[in-house]
Scaffold this active site. Structure first.
Site, PDB file in Angstrom:
ATOM      1  N   MET A 223      15.027   4.955  14.420  1.00 50.84           N
ATOM      2  CA  MET A 223      16.040   4.682  15.181  1.00 50.84           C
ATOM      3  C   MET A 223      17.118   5.303  14.690  1.00 50.84           C
ATOM      4  O   MET A 223      17.670   4.800  13.616  1.00 50.84           O
ATOM      5  CB  MET A 223      16.238   2.978  15.394  1.00 50.84           C
ATOM      6  CG  MET A 223      17.013   2.308  14.034  1.00 50.84           C
ATOM      7  SD  MET A 223      16.818   0.489  14.362  1.00 50.84           S
ATOM      8  CE  MET A 223      15.376   0.375  13.934  1.00 50.84           C
TER       9      MET A 223
ATOM     10  N   VAL B  49      11.659   3.940   1.301  1.00 48.48           N
ATOM     11  CA  VAL B  49       9.932   3.779   0.491  1.00 48.48           C
ATOM     12  C   VAL B  49      10.120   1.740   0.688  1.00 48.48           C
ATOM     13  O   VAL B  49       8.399   1.522   1.018  1.00 48.48           O
ATOM     14  CB  VAL B  49      10.634   2.886  -1.145  1.00 48.48           C
ATOM     15  CG1 VAL B  49      11.251   2.844  -1.531  1.00 48.48           C
ATOM     16  CG2 VAL B  49       8.566   3.626  -1.441  1.00 48.48           C
TER      17      VAL B  49
ATOM     18  N   CYS C 102      25.339  -4.556  11.737  1.00 46.40           N
ATOM     19  CA  CYS C 102      24.022  -3.554  12.474  1.00 46.40           C
ATOM     20  C   CYS C 102      22.345  -4.784  12.187  1.00 46.40           C
ATOM     21  O   CYS C 102      22.196  -3.961  13.658  1.00 46.40           O
ATOM     22  CB  CYS C 102      24.064  -2.462  11.285  1.00 46.40           C
ATOM     23  SG  CYS C 102      22.895  -1.246  11.935  1.00 46.40           S
TER      24      CYS C 102
ATOM     25  N   GLY D 150       9.860  -1.110  12.222  1.00 44.81           N
ATOM     26  CA  GLY D 150      11.342  -0.426  11.855  1.00 44.81           C
ATOM     27  C   GLY D 150      11.816   0.761  10.226  1.00 44.81           C
ATOM     28  O   GLY D 150      11.613   0.292   9.562  1.00 44.81           O
ATOM     29  N   MET D 151      10.766   2.189  11.006  1.00 45.29           N
ATOM     30  CA  MET D 151      10.760   2.691   9.995  1.00 45.29           C
ATOM     31  C   MET D 151      12.453   3.349   9.393  1.00 45.29           C
ATOM     32  O   MET D 151      12.609   4.828  10.756  1.00 45.29           O
ATOM     33  CB  MET D 151       9.653   4.011  10.003  1.00 45.29           C
ATOM     34  CG  MET D 151       8.294   3.503  10.467  1.00 45.29           C
ATOM     35  SD  MET D 151       7.872   2.857   9.374  1.00 45.29           S
ATOM     36  CE  MET D 151       7.169   4.291   7.572  1.00 45.29           C
ATOM     37  N   SER D 152      12.498   3.774   8.338  1.00 38.68           N
ATOM     38  CA  SER D 152      14.237   3.844   7.924  1.00 38.68           C
ATOM     39  C   SER D 152      13.634   4.944   7.469  1.00 38.68           C
ATOM     40  O   SER D 152      14.920   6.408   7.262  1.00 38.68           O
ATOM     41  CB  SER D 152      14.872   3.707   7.264  1.00 38.68           C
ATOM     42  OG  SER D 152      13.613   3.402   5.999  1.00 38.68           O
TER      43      SER D 152
ATOM     44  N   SER E 221      10.115   0.192   3.997  1.00 37.45           N
ATOM     45  CA  SER E 221       9.686  -0.010   5.473  1.00 37.45           C
ATOM     46  C   SER E 221       8.382   1.112   5.670  1.00 37.45           C
ATOM     47  O   SER E 221       7.483   0.668   6.304  1.00 37.45           O
ATOM     48  CB  SER E 221      10.889   0.972   6.510  1.00 37.45           C
ATOM     49  OG  SER E 221      11.061   1.746   5.751  1.00 37.45           O
TER      50      SER E 221
ATOM     51  N   CYS F 287      26.169   3.573   6.153  1.00 41.76           N
ATOM     52  CA  CYS F 287      25.014   4.424   6.992  1.00 41.76           C
ATOM     53  C   CYS F 287      25.775   5.593   7.520  1.00 41.76           C
ATOM     54  O   CYS F 287      25.448   7.139   7.202  1.00 41.76           O
ATOM     55  CB  CYS F 287      23.883   4.160   7.567  1.00 41.76           C
ATOM     56  SG  CYS F 287      24.548   3.468   9.000  1.00 41.76           S
TER      57      CYS F 287
END
Length: 375
Positions: A43, A22, A108, A17-19, A24, A204
């Site tokens: 996502m 740094v 979440c 899961g790439m947010s 992820s 978020c």
């Protein structure tokens, strides 16, 4: 030792899961170095209005893509905004409407990152997922346990307490064994675009705007009186939903005749009368509770509560572990603390630990005063 540090079979496909942050980014890099087949997934969980400047999704996606390009992996994208609205945001609004203070990050994680994302990744053919959370997983006696991250300043087990063992068994946490400075050093060494990017803060979907401005878009304000402990009306509030237990700022109280110069704090909310009750002093007795009642308990793995358990707990993120006794009652769960706790807030989560193992937690329903005579 976490499974994330073990050598990996080259046929294991992991989607990270790439947010766009740094943590992820480095997680993906570490897994690649350990021999996994790695892909990323960005996502999108919130549909912002056209032209808004609050949401950083575009910038975050660009950063995630830059990192994936740098380390040579594919980046998928997925939109979970509908799931987020139905399973996280509507509950968030309902809690505020009820005068409580919810924590959407916990929902979440349970509903989106370790459910919608996990299901989607498995559908894409992944064997495992990975995230940049500062926690560890330990496999023991046929089940996966959730352990605190090794960096005490960054441990995120509080936010992951509602994720079940079955989901953990399919998840790797590569940075859980590291401290934040180490993670940034790895990112800089490999010239990752996110190496010096600031950590995201706040909720978020709110971004940088004022929380009260955001909330009133969805919920009508219900102004009411502010009362001192003795019942004297000393001001007006714009809505109970804008205030939380222990709050000091934004009360608009000052210059009262016969009052000391000590700051005012929110002590309680009288939901029936729509009244905010306040008092002076950071250590006002009304701010402290000796016990709490919790509901909606989620255990990472089954816990035997046939007899009371001596554990530790946190009633807020980054709090030090507080010794308590937990028992199951007809009304839910009751935790009695050895030391009275300040600002125990209905709607927030209480999370239980046995040493470094996060057992699970639930939603605080009610705080019990530590002295007789409090309303």
């Amino acid at each position: 030792m976490s499974v994330a540090t073990l050598s990996a079979p080259e046929k294991t496909r992991v989607i990270v899961g790439m947010s766009g942050g740094v943590d992820s980014s480095v997680s993906a890099l570490l897994l690649l170095e350990q021999g996994y087949q790695v892909e990323g997934l960005f996502m999108k969980n919130w549909e912002e209005d056209d032209g808004t400047e609050y949401c950083t999704a575009k910038e975050d996606l660009a950063d995630a893509q830059a990192v994936c390009d740098r380390i040579g992996i594919k980046l998928h994208t997925a939109n979970f905004a509908a799931e987020y609205w139905d399973n996280v945001f509507e509950h968030f609004l309902a809690e505020y409407k009820a005068g409580r203070t919810p924590n959407p990050d916990i929902l979440c994680n349970r509903e989106i990152k370790f459910k919608a994302f996990l299901d989607y990744a498995l559908m894409l053919g992944a064997d495992l997922i990975a995230t940049g959370h500062y926690v560890r997983r330990r496999d023991r006696d046929g089940r996966s346990e959730l352990l605190k991250g090794l960096d005490p300043n960054k441990d995120q087990s509080y936010f992951l307490h509602a994720v079940g063992g079955e989901q953990l068994a399919k998840t790797l946490f590569p940075v859980g064994e590291l401290e934040k400075p180490e993670v940034r050093a790895i990112a800089e060494k490999h010239s990752l675009a996110t190496a010096k990017k600031k950590d995201s803060t706040g909720i978020c979907f709110i971004g940088e705007r004022r929380f009260s401005d955001f909330l009133k878009q969805y919920l009508p304000a219900q102004p009411g009186n502010i009362e001192a402990v003795d019942g004297e009306v000393i001001g007006r509030h714009h809505g109970l939903m804008y205030h939380t237990i222990g709050q000091r700022q934004g009360l608009g109280i000052g210059g009262l005749k016969d009052a000391s110069d000590e700051p005012w704090y929110v002590l309680s909310k009288d939901l029936q009368r729509n009244v905010l009750i306040v008092g002076q002093g950071n250590d006002h007795p009304w701010l402290f509770s000796r016990a709490l009642l919790a509901s909606e308990i989620y255990w990472v793995n089954p816990v035997d509560l046939s007899a009371p358990l001596k554990l530790t707990a946190k009633v807020r993120y980054r709090q030090s572990d507080q010794a308590c006794t937990l028992e199951q009652t007809s009304d839910g769960y009751r935790a009695v603390f050895e030391v009275p706790q300040r600002a125990v807030t209905p709607g927030q989560s209480v999370v239980f630990y046995d040493g470094e193992v996060c057992l699970g937690g639930g939603v605080i329903e009610q705080a019990e005063p530590w002295f007789e005579g409090r309303a």
